[in-house]
Design a protein around this motif. Structure first.
Motif, PDB file in Angstrom:
ATOM      1  N   LEU A  60       0.811  -1.218   0.000  1.00 66.42           N
ATOM      2  CA  LEU A  60       0.000   0.000   0.000  1.00 66.42           C
ATOM      3  C   LEU A  60       0.844   1.267   0.000  1.00 66.42           C
ATOM      4  CD1 LEU A  60      -2.793  -0.962   2.568  1.00 66.42           C
ATOM      5  CD2 LEU A  60      -2.702  -1.392   0.104  1.00 66.42           C
ATOM      6  N   ARG A  61       2.146   1.131  -0.075  1.00 65.37           N
ATOM      7  CA  ARG A  61       3.014   2.309  -0.058  1.00 65.37           C
ATOM      8  C   ARG A  61       2.961   3.058  -1.399  1.00 65.37           C
ATOM      9  NH1 ARG A  61       8.629  -0.158   1.997  1.00 65.37           N
ATOM     10  NH2 ARG A  61       8.041  -1.678   0.384  1.00 65.37           N
ATOM     11  N   THR A  62       3.288   4.341  -1.349  1.00 67.21           N
ATOM     12  CA  THR A  62       3.329   5.152  -2.562  1.00 67.21           C
ATOM     13  C   THR A  62       4.504   4.721  -3.437  1.00 67.21           C
ATOM     14  OG1 THR A  62       2.304   7.050  -1.458  1.00 67.21           O
ATOM     15  CG2 THR A  62       3.538   7.494  -3.474  1.00 67.21           C
ATOM     16  N   VAL A  63       4.217   4.522  -4.699  1.00 67.10           N
ATOM     17  CA  VAL A  63       5.224   4.095  -5.674  1.00 67.10           C
ATOM     18  C   VAL A  63       5.601   5.290  -6.539  1.00 67.10           C
ATOM     19  CG1 VAL A  63       5.731   2.532  -7.593  1.00 67.10           C
ATOM     20  CG2 VAL A  63       4.297   1.759  -5.687  1.00 67.10           C
ATOM     21  N   VAL A  64       6.894   5.455  -6.771  1.00 67.30           N
ATOM     22  CA  VAL A  64       7.391   6.527  -7.635  1.00 67.30           C
ATOM     23  C   VAL A  64       7.734   5.919  -8.992  1.00 67.30           C
ATOM     24  CG1 VAL A  64       9.107   8.347  -7.937  1.00 67.30           C
ATOM     25  CG2 VAL A  64       8.297   7.751  -5.642  1.00 67.30           C
ATOM     26  N   LEU A  65       7.037   6.352 -10.024  1.00 63.70           N
ATOM     27  CA  LEU A  65       7.229   5.819 -11.373  1.00 63.70           C
ATOM     28  C   LEU A  65       7.865   6.893 -12.247  1.00 63.70           C
ATOM     29  CD1 LEU A  65       6.772   3.703 -13.610  1.00 63.70           C
ATOM     30  CD2 LEU A  65       4.502   4.696 -13.960  1.00 63.70           C
ATOM     31  N   ASP A  66       9.028   6.575 -12.791  1.00 67.00           N
ATOM     32  CA  ASP A  66       9.719   7.498 -13.693  1.00 67.00           C
ATOM     33  C   ASP A  66       9.282   7.193 -15.124  1.00 67.00           C
ATOM     34  OD1 ASP A  66      11.337   9.385 -14.755  1.00 67.00           O
ATOM     35  OD2 ASP A  66      13.235   8.378 -14.326  1.00 67.00           O
ATOM     36  N   VAL A  67       8.553   8.125 -15.727  1.00 65.31           N
ATOM     37  CA  VAL A  67       8.070   7.931 -17.096  1.00 65.31           C
ATOM     38  C   VAL A  67       9.201   8.223 -18.069  1.00 65.31           C
ATOM     39  CG1 VAL A  67       6.354   8.637 -18.810  1.00 65.31           C
ATOM     40  CG2 VAL A  67       5.768   8.606 -16.381  1.00 65.31           C
ATOM     41  N   PRO A  68       9.550   7.302 -18.949  1.00 64.84           N
ATOM     42  CA  PRO A  68      10.640   7.542 -19.906  1.00 64.84           C
ATOM     43  C   PRO A  68      10.356   8.747 -20.791  1.00 64.84           C
ATOM     44  CG  PRO A  68       9.990   5.225 -19.884  1.00 64.84           C
ATOM     45  CD  PRO A  68       8.961   5.968 -19.105  1.00 64.84           C
ATOM     46  N   SER A  69      11.423   9.306 -21.354  1.00 63.76           N
ATOM     47  CA  SER A  69      11.280  10.475 -22.226  1.00 63.76           C
ATOM     48  C   SER A  69      10.422  10.134 -23.440  1.00 63.76           C
ATOM     49  CB  SER A  69      12.667  10.952 -22.674  1.00 63.76           C
ATOM     50  OG  SER A  69      12.553  12.087 -23.508  1.00 63.76           O
ATOM     51  N   GLN A  70       9.440  10.995 -23.711  1.00 70.09           N
ATOM     52  CA  GLN A  70       8.495  10.776 -24.795  1.00 70.09           C
ATOM     53  C   GLN A  70       8.653  11.857 -25.863  1.00 70.09           C
ATOM     54  OE1 GLN A  70       6.252   8.015 -24.721  1.00 70.09           O
ATOM     55  NE2 GLN A  70       7.628   7.520 -23.015  1.00 70.09           N
ATOM     56  N   ASP A  71       8.581  11.445 -27.136  1.00 63.78           N
ATOM     57  CA  ASP A  71       8.589  12.400 -28.241  1.00 63.78           C
ATOM     58  C   ASP A  71       7.189  12.959 -28.413  1.00 63.78           C
ATOM     59  OD1 ASP A  71      11.302  12.040 -28.869  1.00 63.78           O
ATOM     60  OD2 ASP A  71      10.848  10.242 -30.029  1.00 63.78           O
ATOM     61  N   VAL A  72       7.075  14.269 -28.250  1.00 66.05           N
ATOM     62  CA  VAL A  72       5.773  14.939 -28.307  1.00 66.05           C
ATOM     63  C   VAL A  72       5.828  16.027 -29.367  1.00 66.05           C
ATOM     64  CG1 VAL A  72       4.064  16.284 -27.026  1.00 66.05           C
ATOM     65  CG2 VAL A  72       5.349  14.473 -25.871  1.00 66.05           C
ATOM     66  N   ILE A  73       4.799  16.108 -30.185  1.00 70.28           N
ATOM     67  CA  ILE A  73       4.646  17.198 -31.155  1.00 70.28           C
ATOM     68  C   ILE A  73       3.562  18.130 -30.618  1.00 70.28           C
ATOM     69  CG2 ILE A  73       4.051  17.828 -33.513  1.00 70.28           C
ATOM     70  CD1 ILE A  73       5.075  15.148 -34.427  1.00 70.28           C
ATOM     71  N   SER A  74       3.952  19.349 -30.324  1.00 67.44           N
ATOM     72  CA  SER A  74       3.025  20.299 -29.720  1.00 67.44           C
ATOM     73  C   SER A  74       1.985  20.761 -30.734  1.00 67.44           C
ATOM     74  CB  SER A  74       3.799  21.502 -29.164  1.00 67.44           C
ATOM     75  OG  SER A  74       4.416  22.212 -30.219  1.00 67.44           O
ATOM     76  N   LYS A  75       1.033  21.528 -30.244  1.00 72.86           N
ATOM     77  CA  LYS A  75      -0.047  22.020 -31.095  1.00 72.86           C
ATOM     78  C   LYS A  75       0.481  22.942 -32.184  1.00 72.86           C
ATOM     79  CE  LYS A  75      -4.624  24.182 -30.731  1.00 72.86           C
ATOM     80  NZ  LYS A  75      -5.591  24.824 -29.800  1.00 72.86           N
ATOM     81  N   ASP A  76       1.579  23.670 -31.917  1.00 64.84           N
ATOM     82  CA  ASP A  76       2.178  24.539 -32.926  1.00 64.84           C
ATOM     83  C   ASP A  76       3.315  23.847 -33.686  1.00 64.84           C
ATOM     84  OD1 ASP A  76       3.644  24.416 -30.640  1.00 64.84           O
ATOM     85  OD2 ASP A  76       4.147  26.530 -30.559  1.00 64.84           O
ATOM     86  N   ASN A  77       3.266  22.492 -33.747  1.00 66.80           N
ATOM     87  CA  ASN A  77       4.161  21.672 -34.567  1.00 66.80           C
ATOM     88  C   ASN A  77       5.636  21.809 -34.170  1.00 66.80           C
ATOM     89  OD1 ASN A  77       2.063  20.639 -36.214  1.00 66.80           O
ATOM     90  ND2 ASN A  77       2.096  22.488 -37.472  1.00 66.80           N
ATOM     91  N   VAL A  78       5.890  21.806 -32.883  1.00 69.34           N
ATOM     92  CA  VAL A  78       7.256  21.806 -32.367  1.00 69.34           C
ATOM     93  C   VAL A  78       7.529  20.447 -31.726  1.00 69.34           C
ATOM     94  CG1 VAL A  78       8.884  22.880 -30.769  1.00 69.34           C
ATOM     95  CG2 VAL A  78       7.197  24.284 -31.965  1.00 69.34           C
TER      96      VAL A  78
END
Length: 256
Positions: A60-78
Motif C-alpha cells: 500500500l506504499r506510494t510508488v514513484v514511477l519514472d516515465v521515460p522520455s516521450q517524443d511529443v509534437i506540440s499544437k504549434d508543430n514543435v
C-alpha cells in the motif's frame, strides 16, 4: 512410537510453514479459496489452508514511477522530448489484483500515452509556462482511468521539456525581440508623459507673465553653476522688442 511422533511433528511443522504468513503494516494479503476471491487480510499473522487457499501480497506504499522520455509534437508543430514522474498507491487491493494483470506495467504504459496525448493539445509556450496546469490535467486523467484498478494517482510532475538547438536559438531570438519591443514601448510612454508635462507647464506659465520671468531667472542661475567655457544667454522677446523699436526710431530721425 518415537518415529511416529517425529513424523507427526514434522507434518505439523511443515503445515505451519506452509500455512503461516506475516504481513507488514504496509502490506495486505488478497486471499483466494479454491480459485475464488475470499477476502483481504492483514497486517499481522495470517493462517492459510495449504492447497486450498492462496495469498497474493499487495503493498500500500506510494510508488514513484519514472516515465521515460516521450517524443511529443506540440499544437504549434514543435517536436520536444518530455519526461515525467508519477506518484501512485494501491487503495483497493482486491481490484488491483483481480481487475488488472500487472498494475505497475499498466500504469506505466497508460502514463506514457496520456503524457503524449495531453501535451500534444498545447503550444510550446504553454508547456514551458503552465506546468502546474498540465500536471493537474494529466493527474486527473490517470486517476479516473486507474480508479477501476483500485489505484490512486496522487501526483504528476513534468520533469524536463527538452528542445533541439535550432529551437533554443529561435526562442532566444524571440525573447530578444520581445525585450526590444518592450523597451521601445517604455521609451515611447516616457516621451509621451514628458510631452504632457511640458504642455501642462506651458499652460501654467502662460497664465501669468511673471511666472515666465521667474523661470527665466532660474534658468540663468542654473547656467551660471555649469563649468563651461561657452555660455548661451537667452533674452526674452518682450525685452528685445522695445530695444529694437527704439533703435529703428533713432535711425529714422538720423536719416531725416
Amino acid at each position: 512410537m518415537i518415529e511416529a511422533l517425529y513424523y507427526v511433528l514434522a507434518v505439523v511443522v511443515a503445515f505451519l510453514v506452509l500455512a503461516i504468513r506475516i504481513l507488514r503494516e504496509y502490506e495486505r494479503g488478497v486471499i483466494f479459496m479454491l480459485g475464488r476471491f475470499w477476502k483481504v487480510k492483514g497486517p499481522g499473522l495470517i493462517i492459510l489452508i495449504p492447497g486450498i487457499q492462496q495469498m497474493v501480497r499487495v503493498s500500500l506504499r506510494t510508488v514513484v514511477l519514472d516515465v521515460p522520455s516521450q517524443d511529443v509534437i506540440s499544437k504549434d508543430n514543435v517536436s520536444v522530448k518530455v519526461n515525467a514522474v508519477i506518484y501512485y498507491r494501491v487503495v483497493d487491493p482486491e481490484n488491483a489484483i483481480i481487475q488488472v494483470e500487472d498494475y505497475d506495467t499498466a500504469i506505466s504504459q497508460l502514463s506514457q500515452t496520456t503524457l503524449r496525448s495531453v501535451l500534444g493539445q498545447h503550444d510550446l509556450d504553454e508547456m514551458l509556462a503552465e506546468r502546474d496546469k498540465l500536471n493537474n490535467d494529466i493527474q486527473q486523467i490517470l486517476d479516473e482511468q486507474t480508479d477501476a484498478w483500485g489505484v490512486k494517482v496522487a501526483n504528476v510532475e513534468i520533469k524536463h521539456v527538452d528542445l533541439d538547438e535550432s529551437m533554443i536559438r529561435a526562442i532566444a531570438q524571440q525573447a530578444e525581440a520581445e525585450r526590444s519591443r518592450r523597451a521601445k514601448i517604455i521609451n515611447a510612454e516616457g516621451e509621451k508623459q514628458a510631452a504632457d508635462k511640458l504642455l501642462e507647464a506651458a499652460k501654467i506659465l502662460s497664465v501669468d507673465p511673471r511666472a515666465i520671468q521667474l523661470r527665466y531667472l532660474q534658468t540663468l542661475k542654473d547656467i551660471s553653476n555649469q563649468q563651461s567655457s561657452t555660455v548661451v544667454f537667452p533674452l526674452p522677446l518682450d525685452l528685445i522688442t522695445p530695444l529694437l523699436g527704439a533703435a529703428a526710431h533713432r535711425k529714422n530721425e538720423t536719416s531725416e
